[in-house]
Structure formats: C-alpha cells, structure tokens
Enzyme design. Structure first.
Site, PDB file in Angstrom:
ATOM      1  N   ASN A 242      10.137  82.199  -8.601  1.00 14.84           N
ATOM      2  CA  ASN A 242       8.567  81.693  -9.079  1.00 14.84           C
ATOM      3  C   ASN A 242       8.465  83.529 -10.131  1.00 14.84           C
ATOM      4  OD1 ASN A 242       6.369  81.539  -9.448  1.00 14.84           O
ATOM      5  ND2 ASN A 242       5.675  81.818  -7.341  1.00 14.84           N
ATOM      6  N   TRP A 243       8.435  83.244 -11.481  1.00 13.48           N
ATOM      7  CA  TRP A 243       8.551  84.046 -12.243  1.00 13.48           C
ATOM      8  C   TRP A 243       6.407  84.036 -12.618  1.00 13.48           C
ATOM      9  CZ3 TRP A 243      12.113  83.126 -17.433  1.00 13.48           C
ATOM     10  CH2 TRP A 243      13.344  83.335 -16.993  1.00 13.48           C
ATOM     11  N   LYS A 244       5.885  83.203 -12.103  1.00 18.64           N
ATOM     12  CA  LYS A 244       3.953  83.476 -12.205  1.00 18.64           C
ATOM     13  C   LYS A 244       3.856  83.296 -13.901  1.00 18.64           C
ATOM     14  CE  LYS A 244       4.548  85.469  -7.866  1.00 18.64           C
ATOM     15  NZ  LYS A 244       3.310  85.836  -6.873  1.00 18.64           N
TER      16      LYS A 244
ATOM     17  N   HIS B   4       1.091  76.763  -4.398  1.00 18.58           N
ATOM     18  CA  HIS B   4       1.691  78.289  -4.536  1.00 18.58           C
ATOM     19  C   HIS B   4       0.012  79.174  -3.432  1.00 18.58           C
ATOM     20  CE1 HIS B   4       2.297  82.081  -5.580  1.00 18.58           C
ATOM     21  NE2 HIS B   4       3.439  82.668  -5.185  1.00 18.58           N
TER      22      HIS B   4
ATOM     23  N   GLU C 111      -1.536  81.734  -4.079  1.00 19.22           N
ATOM     24  CA  GLU C 111      -2.265  81.958  -5.390  1.00 19.22           C
ATOM     25  C   GLU C 111      -2.819  81.121  -6.199  1.00 19.22           C
ATOM     26  OE1 GLU C 111       0.726  83.821  -7.649  1.00 19.22           O
ATOM     27  OE2 GLU C 111       0.620  85.339  -5.983  1.00 19.22           O
TER      28      GLU C 111
ATOM     29  N   GLU D 118       5.530  81.302   3.305  1.00 18.52           N
ATOM     30  CA  GLU D 118       5.399  82.196   2.238  1.00 18.52           C
ATOM     31  C   GLU D 118       3.646  82.770   2.819  1.00 18.52           C
ATOM     32  OE1 GLU D 118       6.730  82.863  -2.062  1.00 18.52           O
ATOM     33  OE2 GLU D 118       4.583  81.821  -2.109  1.00 18.52           O
TER      34      GLU D 118
ATOM     35  N   GLY E 299       4.188  90.368  -2.843  1.00 15.78           N
ATOM     36  CA  GLY E 299       3.480  90.532  -3.981  1.00 15.78           C
ATOM     37  C   GLY E 299       2.737  91.693  -2.810  1.00 15.78           C
TER      38      GLY E 299
ATOM     39  N   SER F  85       7.703  88.793  -0.406  1.00 18.66           N
ATOM     40  CA  SER F  85       8.354  90.772  -0.911  1.00 18.66           C
ATOM     41  C   SER F  85       9.941  90.442  -0.649  1.00 18.66           C
ATOM     42  CB  SER F  85       8.006  91.521  -0.158  1.00 18.66           C
ATOM     43  OG  SER F  85       6.275  91.710  -0.876  1.00 18.66           O
TER      44      SER F  85
ATOM     45  N   GLY G 224       9.250  85.851  -5.751  1.00 22.96           N
ATOM     46  CA  GLY G 224       8.020  86.687  -7.197  1.00 22.96           C
ATOM     47  C   GLY G 224       9.292  87.596  -8.307  1.00 22.96           C
ATOM     48  N   GLY G 225       8.576  89.018  -7.580  1.00 26.39           N
ATOM     49  CA  GLY G 225       9.210  89.934  -8.213  1.00 26.39           C
ATOM     50  C   GLY G 225      10.245  90.440  -8.306  1.00 26.39           C
TER      51      GLY G 225
END
Ligand code: PEP
Length: 253
Positions: free
Chosen positions: A10-12, A96, A98, A168, A174, A213, A234-235
């Site tokens: 997920n590149w956000k 998601h 966010e 999640e 994150g 994470s 993500g990261g």
C-alpha cells in the site's frame, strides 16, 4: 485447503508516476523465484497508469486504494469502478484505517464499496482492525466482529471467496510496533471464525493478511502462523529491496 500467500504494497500518498514506474521496474527484476506469492502494488490514482504499463507481462498485480459505489456523478475526489477497471486495476483496498480515521469511512460505506468492487470483478482487500484503546479495553473481538458483520452484510458466499481480508491493528500501522505472532494469530483465527459464521466453509479458502509494521525481519514468523496468509505492507513496500526481502521471508526462502 490451500491458500496462496498474498503480499500487497500500500503505497498510500507516495510515488508520482515516474517514481512508481521505477519502483515496479526494480521489483520486476527482483521477483524471479517468488511465484509462490501473489504480489500486488497499490499506487495512488495518478500513478496507476504508469505502474500498469511497467507491470505488464510480469506477475505483479495492481490495486487502487479506494473505490466509490456510484457509477459516476457529483462525488468530488472519489473514483468509480469503471475508471479503475479501464486503468488496468485488478485489486482494490477498502476501509483502510486511515480512510476510517481521517476521511469518515464507516462500516456501512465499506460495505457499499465492497459491493461495487465485487460487481466490477475486482479482488477487494478489506481492512479491519482495532484501535489501541479498544485493545486495551478488551474490545478487540467485538470491534472486529462489528466491522466484519456490517462490512460484509449481504455478500454471498460465492463472492466472499474472492475477498482478501487485511487484519491491521491500528496501533501497529506505521508505528514500528508489530503485533506478536501469537497476538496476530489469535485475531486472525477470530476473524476466520466470524467469516465461517457468515460464509460457511468458504472461510477456509479466504486469505487474511496481516498489516502493521510488517518487514523482512518479522514477516517469516507472522506468515508462519496458520491463519496468516500474507501481508498488507506500507513503509516496507516503498523500496524494492525491502519489499523483495519481505516477500522472500514471507515465503520462508
Ligand atoms: C498499511 O498502511 O496498511 C500498513 C500496514 O502500513 P505499515 O506497514 O507502514 O505499518
């Protein structure tokens, strides 16, 4: 029962078109021998076109980070199934945390987006997970049950088989804090039980990713758990080397 591991990045709100293309080119070079995993990248809307082009002819699937339930109209900032379909997208992340935290997403809107995604033939990746205060208050299972019961309302067992669920825990996204493998397995087993209550044996074929994470150093022990079928990343999905190392670990290579 055999569930293919699925690892999705997920590149956000990261990577413009040129950066996205470069990342996919680098991934393509690194994924030889990793066919046992289904590999997906989910760029921002404006990067989808260049990523689809770059991924063509490779096993890398492309996903979007949202989808609206209406076909078109006055919904500023939203995106329709047809727009995504004609851009070459095959997967869609829905709900998601966010989106839930910052953009008013609810279990009801998750359900509408999910219905639209299934009708258009996408593979939906539906995110669920509890907040830190919910975990600390002993409410994790109640929260997950609610998110699943409302989010999946009205979905047939036949359609459910196409859905990927991403567990999640919001406190792990994150933050560098990962759920322990035991903690994650417990939540995944609970989620599968809820899916079984709704969809019967189909639940045994549904993939449940862990997200929060996940990185190369913890992917192996997480994915080794019986109900963890990959990761939503993500990261660690933003650099080719990190993402490839993580996939290798998830496959226990
Ligand atoms: C995510 O955004 O879905 C996620 C899991 O992020 P991170 O891997 O950075 O925690």
């Amino acid at each position: 029962m055999s569930r293919k591991i699925i690892v999705a990045g997920n590149w956000k709100m990261n990577k413009n078109a040129a950066e996205g293309r470069a990342l996919v080119e680098a991934l393509k070079n690194g994924i030889a021998g990793l066919e046992a995993a289904e590999i997906v990248v989910c760029p921002p809307f404006t990067t989808i076109g260049s990523v689809v082009e770059a991924a063509e002819g490779s096993p890398i699937g492309v996903g979007a980070q949202n989808i609206h339930w209406e076909a078109n109209g006055a919904f500023t900032g939203e995106i329709s199934a047809d727009m995504l379909k004609t851009s070459g997208v095959q997967y869609v992340i829905i709900g998601h945390s966010e989106r839930r935290q910052y953009f008013g997403e609810t279990d009801e809107t998750v359900n509408k987006r999910l219905v639209a995604a299934l009708a258009a033939g996408f593979t939906p990746i539906v995110c669920v997970g509890e907040l830190l205060e919910e975990r600390e208050g002993g409410k994790t299972e109640a929260v997950l049950a609610q998110q699943i019961r409302v989010g999946f309302a009205g979905i047939s067992a036949e359609d459910a088989a196409k859905i990927v669920v991403a567990y999640e825990p919001v406190w792990a996204i994150g933050t560098g804090k990962t759920a322990t493998p035991d903690m994650a397995q417990q939540a995944h087993a609970f989620i599968r039980g809820e899916l079984r209550a709704l969809f019967g044996n189909v639940a045994d074929d549904m993939r449940i990713q862990y997200g929060g994470s996940m990185k190369a150093s913890n992917a192996r022990e997480l994915v080794a758990q019986p109900d963890i079928d990959g990761g939503l990343i993500g990261g660690a999905a933003l650099k080719a080397d990190d993402f490839i190392a993580l996939i290798r670990e998830a496959l226990a290579l």
